[in-house]
Design a protein around this motif. Structure first.
Motif, short mmCIF file in Angstrom:
data_model
loop_
_atom_site.label_atom_id
_atom_site.label_comp_id
_atom_site.label_asym_id
_atom_site.label_seq_id
_atom_site.Cartn_x
_atom_site.Cartn_y
_atom_site.Cartn_z
N GLU A 29 27.49 10.74 16.57
CA GLU A 29 28.29 9.81 17.36
C GLU A 29 27.66 8.43 17.28
OE1 GLU A 29 29.96 9.09 21.93
OE2 GLU A 29 28.68 10.82 21.46
N HIS A 30 28.44 7.46 16.84
CA HIS A 30 27.95 6.09 16.72
C HIS A 30 28.56 5.22 17.80
CE1 HIS A 30 26.63 2.32 14.94
NE2 HIS A 30 27.88 1.87 15.01
N ALA A 68 27.64 3.76 10.48
CA ALA A 68 28.50 3.49 11.63
C ALA A 68 29.46 4.66 11.82
CB ALA A 68 29.25 2.18 11.43
N GLU A 69 30.60 4.39 12.45
CA GLU A 69 31.58 5.44 12.74
C GLU A 69 32.36 5.83 11.48
OE1 GLU A 69 33.62 1.74 12.36
OE2 GLU A 69 31.89 2.24 13.61
N ARG A 70 33.04 6.95 11.52
CA ARG A 70 33.98 7.27 10.46
C ARG A 70 35.10 6.23 10.52
NH1 ARG A 70 37.26 13.00 9.32
NH2 ARG A 70 37.95 12.41 7.21
N GLN A 125 30.51 8.72 7.20
CA GLN A 125 30.29 7.60 8.11
C GLN A 125 29.56 6.50 7.35
OE1 GLN A 125 29.13 10.68 11.51
NE2 GLN A 125 29.17 8.60 12.34
N ASP A 130 28.63 1.30 18.65
CA ASP A 130 28.26 0.01 18.07
C ASP A 130 27.67 -0.91 19.13
OD1 ASP A 130 28.76 -2.86 16.98
OD2 ASP A 130 29.12 -1.52 15.27
N PRO A 184 35.95 -1.18 15.26
CA PRO A 184 35.91 -0.61 16.61
C PRO A 184 35.59 -1.61 17.71
CG PRO A 184 33.90 -0.07 15.42
CD PRO A 184 34.82 -0.71 14.42
#
Length: 374
Positions: free
Chosen positions: A60-61, A362-364, A195, A63, A275
Motif C-alpha cells: 500500500e502506497h 508508487a501506487e498501481r 507498481q 503519497d 492520486p
C-alpha cells in the motif's frame, strides 16, 4: 570476488596511462609518473553480483504529497530560495538556494507535491546532499515510497536499492540500441512493474564537460494536445508493459549480464490519473509498452506508433536538462517521460558519466476512466 576486482579496476583509472611509452618519459624521476588520482566516488561504482531476488510483493502506497495539500503554504520550502525559474510554462522548475539535505519531513512532503504539479524540479548546488552517502540516500528515498531494486542494472557494493547509469571511454552499462540512428529512447522508468515509480531522484557523480543532457516531456501536456473524442477513446484502453526485452538485453552479456529478478509484464491504462493532483496523463513508453489489450496487432501498432511519434515530436512540450556539477533532479514518473542523450563516448569524449538514481515505487496506475478494469 569478480565484482570486487571489477570495482577495484575501475576505481584506479587515471588520467594518464600507468605505463607510459619511453618517448614520454623524462630524465627527472620525480616527474616521470604522478601519483594516480583516486576517484572520489569509487565506492559508488557499479558491481553486478550474481544474486537472485524473489518477485516483488504488492504494497500500500500513501503519497507524501497528500499531506502537503493540507499545509497552509505548501510551497514554503521555497521561502529561502535565491532563485526559482520555470524552465517551460508547463514542465520543469529550476531552484537555487534550497539545501535538500536539510529539509524537514514536512518540507519533503511539499517537495513531493511540487514535483507532482511541475513534473520536474531541478535543484542546483546540492554538494551536501550528494556527499551525505548511501545511508542518507536510503533515508531520503524511503520518505517517498518503497525503494525499487532494479532487476538488471549495476548498483554500488552492498546497496542494490540504487540504480546506476555509467559510461566512459571503454564501457557502457546503459540500455542502448546499437543499430539505431538515435540514442533517444523515451520512457517512464520500469513501467513494467505492477507498481511503477512515482517521485524519482537522480544526480551525477561524474559527467563529461559537454553532452549527456536529459530530455523530459510532460505527459499531461501531450494528452491535452489530443482531441477530446480521441482522449475519450484512449481512456477505455489498457496496454501491456514488459520487462522481458530488458532482461534479454542483459542475458545477452551486455549491461553486466545479470538478471536478479525474473522479468514481468503488467497491464496499465493508456491514460492514468495522478492520486494527488488528479491530473490525467498519457502512460505509454516506447521502451516498455508492447501492445494494446483487445485490439488487433495492426490497430494496436498504429495507435501506439502515433502516440510515440507525438511524444517524441512535441518539442514545444519538452524541457532539456543540462547537467552542471552538484545538481539533483527530481521528477514524477507518473506524469512525465524522459530520455538520456548519449551524445558523447569513445569517439567524442574520454570522460566518465556516472549517475545514481533513487527510485521509490508508487501506487498501481489509476485509470483516468473509472470504468476501466485492469
Amino acid at each position: 570476488m569478480a565484482t570486487q576486482t571489477l570495482t577495484q579496476a575501475i576505481a584506479t583509472l587515471s588520467l594518464r596511462a600507468k605505463d607510459a611509452p619511453e618517448k614520454h618519459k623524462t630524465d627527472k624521476p620525480q616527474e616521470e609518473v604522478k601519483p594516480e588520482e583516486t576517484y572520489k566516488y569509487a565506492h559508488l561504482l557499479p558491481v553486478f553480483p550474481k544474486e537472485h531476488f524473489p518477485p516483488l510483493e504488492p504494497f500500500e502506497h500513501v503519497d507524501p504529497g497528500h499531506r502537503a495539500l493540507t499545509h497552509p503554504n505548501p510551497r514554503s520550502f521555497l521561502d529561502n530560495a535565491t532563485s526559482v525559474i520555470e524552465l517551460t510554462p508547463n514542465l520543469g522548475t529550476e531552484v537555487y538556494g534550497v539545501n535538500l539535505a536539510k529539509l524537514t519531513s514536512d518540507e519533503r512532503d511539499q517537495v513531493a507535491l511540487e514535483v507532482a504539479r511541475r513534473g520536474l524540479v531541478v535543484f542546483r548546488d546540492q554538494e551536501e546532499f550528494i556527499d551525505r552517502g548511501p545511508e542518507f540516500y536510503l533515508e531520503w528515498g524511503r520518505h517517498f515510497g518503497r525503494l525499487h531494486v532494479h532487476p538488471t542494472s549495476g548498483h554500488p557494493e552492498g546497496y542494490p536499492e540504487f540504480h546506476l547509469v555509467y559510461r566512459d571511454a571503454n564501457s557502457t552499462l546503459n540500455f542502448e540500441i546499437d543499430d539505431s540512428i538515435t540514442s533517444t529512447v523515451w520512457h517512464s522508468d520500469v513501467s513494467y512493474e505492477l507498481q511503477p515509480p512515482g517521485l524519482t531522484t537522480l544526480f551525477l557523480l561524474a559527467q563529461p564537460h559537454t553532452g549527456g543532457d536529459t530530455l523530459f516531456t510532460s505527459q499531461v501536456s501531450t494528452l491535452k494536445k489530443l482531441s477530446p473524442a480521441f482522449v475519450a477513446f484512449l481512456k477505455t484502453l489498457k496496454a501491456v508493459h514488459s520487462g522481458f526485452e530488458q532482461a534479454d538485453f542483459s542475458r545477452s552479456g551486455r549491461r553486466g549480464g545479470v538478471v536478479r529478478r525474473e522479468p514481468v509484464q503488467h497491464v496499465h491504462p493508456l491514460v492514468r490519473r495522478h492520486p494527488v493532483t488528479g491530473e490525467e496523463a498519457l502512460y505509454v513508453t516506447k521502451q516498455f509498452t508492447r501492445r494494446i489489450v483487445g485490439l488487433k496487432k495492426e490497430e494496436s501498432d498504429n495507435i501506439l506508433n502515433f502516440l510515440y511519434n507525438h511524444i517524441s515530436g512535441s518539442v514545444d512540450l519538452q524541457a532539456r536538462l543540462h547537467w552542471s556539477p552538484k545538481t539533483v533532479v527530481l521528477w514524477d514518473n507518473r506524469v512525465t517521460a524522459h530520455s538520456a542523450m548519449a551524445d558523447y563516448g569513445k569517439e567524442l569524449s574520454k570522460e566518465r558519466r556516472h549517475g545514481l538514481r533513487i527510485t521509490p515505487q508508487a501506487e498501481r496506475p489509476i485509470p483516468a476512466w473509472d470504468g476501466l478494469e485492469l
